[in-house]
Design a protein around this motif. Structure first.
Motif, mmCIF file in Angstrom:
data_model
loop_
_atom_site.group_PDB
_atom_site.id
_atom_site.type_symbol
_atom_site.label_atom_id
_atom_site.label_comp_id
_atom_site.label_asym_id
_atom_site.label_seq_id
_atom_site.Cartn_x
_atom_site.Cartn_y
_atom_site.Cartn_z
ATOM 1 N N UNK A 124 1.863 15.616 24.640
ATOM 2 C CA UNK A 124 2.191 14.636 25.660
ATOM 3 C C UNK A 124 2.159 13.221 25.087
ATOM 4 N N UNK A 125 2.584 12.253 25.878
ATOM 5 C CA UNK A 125 2.617 10.871 25.431
ATOM 6 C C UNK A 125 1.200 10.321 25.251
ATOM 7 N N UNK A 126 1.108 9.169 24.588
ATOM 8 C CA UNK A 126 -0.191 8.601 24.232
ATOM 9 C C UNK A 126 -0.985 8.114 25.436
ATOM 10 N N UNK A 127 -0.378 8.064 26.615
ATOM 11 C CA UNK A 127 -1.155 7.694 27.798
ATOM 12 C C UNK A 127 -1.894 8.890 28.385
ATOM 13 N N UNK A 145 8.452 25.625 15.347
ATOM 14 C CA UNK A 145 8.662 24.955 16.642
ATOM 15 C C UNK A 145 8.286 25.849 17.811
ATOM 16 N N UNK A 146 7.994 25.218 18.953
ATOM 17 C CA UNK A 146 7.693 25.945 20.179
ATOM 18 C C UNK A 146 8.283 25.165 21.344
ATOM 19 N N UNK A 147 8.377 25.819 22.474
ATOM 20 C CA UNK A 147 8.816 25.138 23.698
ATOM 21 C C UNK A 147 8.008 25.660 24.864
ATOM 22 N N UNK A 148 7.569 24.745 25.727
ATOM 23 C CA UNK A 148 6.894 25.108 26.970
ATOM 24 C C UNK A 148 7.704 24.636 28.168
ATOM 25 N N UNK A 149 8.997 24.785 28.051
ATOM 26 C CA UNK A 149 9.876 24.426 29.160
ATOM 27 C C UNK A 149 9.766 22.958 29.510
ATOM 28 N N UNK A 180 5.707 21.444 17.790
ATOM 29 C CA UNK A 180 5.358 22.393 16.743
ATOM 30 C C UNK A 180 3.957 22.944 16.984
ATOM 31 N N UNK A 181 3.713 24.118 16.395
ATOM 32 C CA UNK A 181 2.423 24.774 16.571
ATOM 33 C C UNK A 181 1.755 24.940 15.207
ATOM 34 N N UNK A 182 0.493 24.482 15.119
ATOM 35 C CA UNK A 182 -0.267 24.584 13.876
ATOM 36 C C UNK A 182 -1.467 25.498 14.091
ATOM 37 N N UNK A 183 -1.598 26.491 13.229
ATOM 38 C CA UNK A 183 -2.713 27.440 13.299
ATOM 39 C C UNK A 183 -3.469 27.429 11.984
#
Length: 294
Positions: free
Chosen positions: A193-196, A255-259, A265-268
């Protein structure tokens, strides 16, 4: 004691500790002292959980929020008074919209269809979407290091910004239990999400280091998502990850998407599972992110 409802499952973990899991998605905790009890988080509020609490204890209950995300705060409507770190009251207000509530309601409907279809008629998703916390909440702002005296039991507020700017954890030093919210969990943590909304990675790293310094006071970590309890090994993994491993290996992330929620991106790494945006990573690195085709 009520052990199951349309949306919730309840489990006694100890004489003074109960876990309530809502819609298979989020955990909140009821902690009993001799004079009062604390409820840590209140879930989506798909249903009124006060009957569950009253089946366990007659003590007065304080609701303390680890942060203001909907899956932790919407249920506060049934309590009115809520204790939280001040920045996350803004988080609650920001999410108190029909659009966000409709998305949450869809999650509730999905859970019932898959698990308790007979209960669908008892959940009014349209009425849920029309509710507003602003009409019912009275916020009480807490401070880092503040201690809640429950009578024979104390819970200490640990300010841990990262997932949100006002995120807190609660520490029971006597029982060596840490209630970690969304900052330490066996589950994906969102940072796209954004920095706010999401605090910088650098603040999250400082928070994990802060918890590491309390290691001698922590045996078990109870998080808001995933399995419980977990151990300080999770904290070590976050620190290792953000102290160099992430910076070295992010180019391999998928990459990933949550609609409509977002994408990135996803880091594990070991027990770390982070979903993030390049924008948030660039803030952390102080330079442009470079990607390679996998």
């Amino acid at each position: 004691m009520i052990t199951s409802t349309d949306f919730c499952k309840v489990q006694k973990l100890d004489d003074d500790l109960y876990i309530i899991t809502e819609a298979g998605l989020v955990h909140f905790y009821l902690i009993l002292g001799q004079k009062k009890a604390v409820l840590i988080d209140a879930g989506f509020g798909f249903e009124d959980i006060r009957p569950i609490i009253r089946s366990i204890t007659d003590l007065p209950v304080m609701l303390v929020l680890t942060h203001g995300d909907p899956d932790h705060s919407y249920g506060s409507e049934y309590f009115g008074d809520v204790w939280l770190y001040q920045p996350d009251y803004g988080q609650i207000i920001g999410f108190d919209t029909k659009h966000e509530r409709q998305f949450a309601a869809e999650l509730g409907v999905k859970f019932l269809k898959e698990n308790k279809p007979g209960a669908l008629e008892r959940f009014d998703s349209e009425a849920f979407a029309e509710k507003s916390l602003l009409r019912v909440l009275t916020p009480h702002f807490i401070k880092d290091g503040e201690v809640f005296d429950l009578g024979g039991k104390a819970l200490e507020v640990i300010f841990t910004p990262g997932h949100s700017y006002g995120h807190i954890m609660l520490l029971d030093r006597a029982k060596k239990r840490l209630f970690s919210g969304d900052m330490i969990c066996d589950y994906v943590i969102i940072y796209f999400f954004e920095s706010d909304r999401n605090a910088p990675f650098s603040m999250a790293l400082d928070s994990w280091k802060k918890i590491k310094r309390l290691e001698q006071d922590i045996d078990d970590i109870f998080s808001s998502h995933g399995q419980n309890p977990i151990t300080m090994d999770y904290v070590d993994a976050y620190i290792e990850c953000f102290s160099g491993e992430f910076q070295q290996n992010y180019v391999k992330d998928k990459p990933f998407s949550r609609g409509h929620l977002g994408h990135g991106y996803q880091h594990i790494y070991k027990t770390v599972n982070i979903q993030y945006s390049d924008k948030r990573l660039e803030e952390f690195l102080g330079r442009k992110v470079e990607r390679i085709d996998l």
